[in-house]
Design an enzyme around this catalytic site. Structure first.
Site, PDB file in Angstrom:
ATOM      1  NE  ARG A  39      47.784  30.954  47.456  1.00 58.62           N
ATOM      2  CZ  ARG A  39      46.576  31.481  47.563  1.00 58.62           C
ATOM      3  NH1 ARG A  39      46.187  32.005  48.703  1.00 58.62           N
ATOM      4  NH2 ARG A  39      45.756  31.500  46.550  1.00 58.62           N
ATOM      5  CB  VAL A  88      53.298  36.612  38.184  1.00 60.94           C
ATOM      6  CG1 VAL A  88      52.042  37.063  37.438  1.00 60.94           C
ATOM      7  CG2 VAL A  88      54.437  36.395  37.204  1.00 60.94           C
ATOM      8  CB  SER A  90      49.007  39.908  43.396  1.00 60.96           C
ATOM      9  OG  SER A  90      48.752  41.039  44.193  1.00 60.96           O
ATOM     10  CE  LYS A 164      49.084  43.626  40.938  1.00 56.56           C
ATOM     11  NZ  LYS A 164      50.206  42.670  40.983  1.00 56.56           N
ATOM     12  N   PRO A 189      50.691  45.959  33.126  1.00 56.79           N
ATOM     13  CG  PRO A 189      50.445  43.656  33.139  1.00 56.79           C
ATOM     14  CD  PRO A 189      50.862  44.799  34.003  1.00 56.79           C
TER      15      PRO A 189
END
Length: 346
Positions: A39, A88, A90, A164, A189
């Site tokens: 970002r 990956v 979030s 999620k 995970p």
């Protein structure tokens, strides 16, 4: 891995994160070219420092791109010329996030922005980092959770786990409805331990920091979870990316049986001697935590987890992808030793 990897470019989103860093290390070691999305471009040097800590010496195959999960237009340039995407990232809700939507909508939109851009760019496969939080929450099972299970969204499910679940389901729906020709696999995970590379680490590592710092001196809460080493999480992402058998599959990443917080503490005391002098030696009665929670909002967050035992099977990853994770005990000690080595313990 064969040399043909050298021509293949992989986008890893959220490149400054704990799991993303290890995915990049695994990819670079396997000969892939890696583009990391950030970002803030100024974080590039920090990421390189983390990768050096993880053993990477050359950055010739690494590049960076600026992209934001709240800006759909930023992803077209990020995915250009990529064979694979490991998603990956979030979005972290602002600290003033007040409603469930503040968690769920950015997470769902972020996944869809990346998926749409990947589809347009002709990406072969996306590997999405989901979580056990999308598998085993909102329900009780005495047997192990598997990839067939989905979190049942109800009042017991925390906002992050809710987000999620919704975002992973959105990814599968996209593949089914709009993703013809593009493949998807997800890695879910359990609690992630392993050697930290900087002060940016997984939420699970905080419990070990608290133990070593004496933050749980009066005792551990009574709860049990499955854990996995971050290096094995990265290895599973890589296997899910390249294996033909992984297309269209979910994979739980878990090292083995659930460990209670007290068992984690016992591992630290057994192996670290004086360095574990502040680590708790007993469990706190759940009624006492519930009483304290009436006055302490931080403690209140722990209450839904009290007495919880969440076991997860990684047999599918072992059978289909020949994935062989380290033991939970090894993951616990690798975490603690890295925290001590980096002077992250008071």
């Amino acid at each position: 891995m064969e040399n043909s990897n050298n021509n293949k470019l992989v986008l890893v989103t959220g490149g400054s994160g704990f799991i993303a860093s290890y995915c990049m290390i695994a990819l670079l070691n396997a000969g892939f070219k890696v583009r990391a999305s950030l970002r803030a471009p100024k974080k590039a040097d920090e990421v390189k420092h983390m990768l050096r800590q993880g053993g990477i010496r050359s950055f010739e195959a690494l590049s960076f791109v600026t992209a934001d999960l709240q800006d759909e237009s930023s992803w077209d340039a990020a995915v250009k010329d990529c064979t694979y995407v490991i998603h990956v990232a979030s979005p972290t809700p602002n600290t003033d996030a007040k409603t469930l939507d503040d968690f769920v909508i950015p997470a769902r939109n972020g996944v869809l922005f990346v998926m749409r851009a990947a589809k347009k760019a002709g990406v072969k496969r996306v590997v999405l980092t989901s979580a056990f939080g999308a598998v085993g929450m909102g329900t009780h099972k005495t047997s192990l959770y598997t990839e067939e299970d989905w979190t049942v969204i109800n009042d017991t499910v925390a906002p992050y786990q809710h987000s999620k679940t919704v975002s992973e389901r959105a990814a599968w729906e996209f593949i089914e409805n709009e993703g013809a020709g593009m493949e998807l696999a997800t890695v879910n995970p359990t609690g992630v331990y392993g050697p930290v590379l900087s002060a940016d680490m997984s939420h699970s590592v905080q419990s070990i920091i608290q133990m070593l710092n004496g933050g749980m001196k009066s005792g551990c809460p009574k709860m049990s979870f499955s854990y996995v080493d971050v290096r094995d999480v990265a290895d599973l992402h890589l296997k899910a990316m390249v294996s033909p058998a992984a297309s269209g599959q979910r994979f739980i990443a878990s090292a083995g049986r659930p460990y209670s917080m007290l068992e984690v503490a016992n591992v630290l005391r057994k192996h670290l001697g004086e360095k574990a002098a502040k680590v708790p030696t007993k469990e706190i009665p759940s009624w006492l935590i519930k009483f304290t929670a009436l006055f302490n909002p931080k403690v209140r967050m722990v209450v839904p987890l009290l007495g919880m035992v969440k076991g997860a099977s990684s047999q599918k990853a072992k059978n289909l992808l020949n994935w062989q994770p380290r033991s939970t005990e090894e993951a616990i000690l690798a975490t603690a030793n890295s925290l001590l080595d980096l002077n992250l313990i008071k």
